[in-house]
Motif scaffolding. Sequence first.
Motif, mmCIF file in Angstrom:
data_model
loop_
_atom_site.group_PDB
_atom_site.id
_atom_site.type_symbol
_atom_site.label_atom_id
_atom_site.label_comp_id
_atom_site.label_asym_id
_atom_site.label_seq_id
_atom_site.Cartn_x
_atom_site.Cartn_y
_atom_site.Cartn_z
ATOM 1 N N ASN A 1 0.829 -1.210 0.000
ATOM 2 C CA ASN A 1 0.000 0.000 0.000
ATOM 3 C C ASN A 1 0.862 1.258 0.000
ATOM 4 O O ASN A 1 0.568 2.233 -0.693
ATOM 5 C CB ASN A 1 -0.952 0.009 1.200
ATOM 6 N N LYS A 2 1.919 1.232 0.797
ATOM 7 C CA LYS A 2 2.825 2.379 0.868
ATOM 8 C C LYS A 2 3.506 2.603 -0.479
ATOM 9 O O LYS A 2 3.587 3.736 -0.955
ATOM 10 C CB LYS A 2 3.875 2.131 1.963
ATOM 11 N N LEU A 3 3.963 1.538 -1.111
ATOM 12 C CA LEU A 3 4.600 1.645 -2.426
ATOM 13 C C LEU A 3 3.625 2.176 -3.468
ATOM 14 O O LEU A 3 3.983 3.001 -4.313
ATOM 15 C CB LEU A 3 5.168 0.295 -2.866
ATOM 16 N N GLN A 4 2.400 1.724 -3.406
ATOM 17 C CA GLN A 4 1.389 2.202 -4.344
ATOM 18 C C GLN A 4 1.125 3.694 -4.124
ATOM 19 O O GLN A 4 1.024 4.459 -5.084
ATOM 20 C CB GLN A 4 0.089 1.419 -4.184
ATOM 21 N N SER A 5 1.055 4.100 -2.870
ATOM 22 C CA SER A 5 0.850 5.508 -2.550
ATOM 23 C C SER A 5 2.005 6.360 -3.065
ATOM 24 O O SER A 5 1.794 7.430 -3.655
ATOM 25 C CB SER A 5 0.694 5.676 -1.042
ATOM 26 N N ILE A 6 3.213 5.896 -2.866
ATOM 27 C CA ILE A 6 4.401 6.609 -3.344
ATOM 28 C C ILE A 6 4.380 6.708 -4.865
ATOM 29 O O ILE A 6 4.653 7.763 -5.443
ATOM 30 C CB ILE A 6 5.695 5.924 -2.843
ATOM 31 N N ASP A 7 4.037 5.615 -5.519
ATOM 32 C CA ASP A 7 3.972 5.591 -6.975
ATOM 33 C C ASP A 7 2.929 6.584 -7.486
ATOM 34 O O ASP A 7 3.180 7.313 -8.453
ATOM 35 C CB ASP A 7 3.656 4.176 -7.457
ATOM 36 N N GLU A 8 1.788 6.644 -6.842
ATOM 37 C CA GLU A 8 0.737 7.576 -7.251
ATOM 38 C C GLU A 8 1.199 9.025 -7.087
ATOM 39 O O GLU A 8 0.966 9.863 -7.958
ATOM 40 C CB GLU A 8 -0.536 7.336 -6.439
ATOM 41 N N ARG A 9 1.865 9.330 -5.972
ATOM 42 C CA ARG A 9 2.373 10.691 -5.757
ATOM 43 C C ARG A 9 3.435 11.061 -6.785
ATOM 44 O O ARG A 9 3.475 12.195 -7.266
ATOM 45 C CB ARG A 9 2.923 10.841 -4.342
ATOM 46 N N MET A 10 4.286 10.106 -7.121
ATOM 47 C CA MET A 10 5.310 10.357 -8.136
ATOM 48 C C MET A 10 4.654 10.654 -9.488
ATOM 49 O O MET A 10 5.075 11.567 -10.197
ATOM 50 C CB MET A 10 6.250 9.158 -8.264
ATOM 51 N N ASN A 11 3.632 9.898 -9.834
ATOM 52 C CA ASN A 11 2.924 10.137 -11.092
ATOM 53 C C ASN A 11 2.253 11.504 -11.095
ATOM 54 O O ASN A 11 2.260 12.202 -12.108
ATOM 55 C CB ASN A 11 1.890 9.037 -11.352
ATOM 56 N N GLU A 12 1.666 11.895 -9.962
ATOM 57 C CA GLU A 12 1.037 13.215 -9.858
ATOM 58 C C GLU A 12 2.068 14.316 -10.037
ATOM 59 O O GLU A 12 1.824 15.306 -10.727
ATOM 60 C CB GLU A 12 0.344 13.374 -8.506
ATOM 61 N N ARG A 13 3.221 14.153 -9.417
ATOM 62 C CA ARG A 13 4.277 15.165 -9.541
ATOM 63 C C ARG A 13 4.769 15.256 -10.976
ATOM 64 O O ARG A 13 5.018 16.350 -11.489
ATOM 65 C CB ARG A 13 5.437 14.851 -8.610
ATOM 66 N N THR A 14 4.926 14.123 -11.611
ATOM 67 C CA THR A 14 5.379 14.114 -12.996
ATOM 68 C C THR A 14 4.356 14.813 -13.874
ATOM 69 O O THR A 14 4.705 15.633 -14.735
ATOM 70 C CB THR A 14 5.600 12.665 -13.489
ATOM 71 N N HIS A 15 3.088 14.515 -13.646
ATOM 72 C CA HIS A 15 2.003 15.122 -14.408
ATOM 73 C C HIS A 15 1.988 16.635 -14.175
ATOM 74 O O HIS A 15 1.885 17.423 -15.117
ATOM 75 C CB HIS A 15 0.668 14.489 -13.994
ATOM 76 N N HIS B 1 2.722 19.875 -16.808
ATOM 77 C CA HIS B 1 1.835 21.019 -16.999
ATOM 78 C C HIS B 1 2.570 22.332 -16.742
ATOM 79 O O HIS B 1 2.387 23.301 -17.480
ATOM 80 C CB HIS B 1 0.605 20.922 -16.085
ATOM 81 N N ILE B 2 3.385 22.370 -15.713
ATOM 82 C CA ILE B 2 4.139 23.585 -15.399
ATOM 83 C C ILE B 2 5.117 23.900 -16.524
ATOM 84 O O ILE B 2 5.261 25.058 -16.928
ATOM 85 C CB ILE B 2 4.865 23.446 -14.046
ATOM 86 N N LYS B 3 5.751 22.871 -17.047
ATOM 87 C CA LYS B 3 6.706 23.066 -18.144
ATOM 88 C C LYS B 3 6.000 23.644 -19.369
ATOM 89 O O LYS B 3 6.497 24.584 -19.991
ATOM 90 C CB LYS B 3 7.369 21.727 -18.482
ATOM 91 N N ARG B 4 4.831 23.102 -19.699
ATOM 92 C CA ARG B 4 4.067 23.619 -20.839
ATOM 93 C C ARG B 4 3.620 25.062 -20.589
ATOM 94 O O ARG B 4 3.649 25.891 -21.503
ATOM 95 C CB ARG B 4 2.850 22.738 -21.111
ATOM 96 N N LEU B 5 3.197 25.342 -19.380
ATOM 97 C CA LEU B 5 2.778 26.693 -19.026
ATOM 98 C C LEU B 5 3.937 27.677 -19.182
ATOM 99 O O LEU B 5 3.776 28.761 -19.754
ATOM 100 C CB LEU B 5 2.237 26.720 -17.595
#
Length: 74
Positions: free
Chosen positions: A19-33, A37-41
Amino acid sequence: MLDSTNNEQLTKQNEALQNKLQSIDERMNERTHTHTHIKRLMESIREMQETKQMMVAAKEEEKKGFLARWFGGK
């Protein structure tokens, strides 16, 4: 009995880690996403600034052209 208790504890720990690994993976994906967006902006903002600079430069050239015609005609 001790083995089954140890197995249950290991299973619970394994689930918690998963569960912890999945949570970390989700946060990493959110940050990448978010980073994408910030880069495009930022790219859009830079393009807008460049366009504004070109417009100002073109207006300055028009003014120079007008002044040159005005004073050159005398």
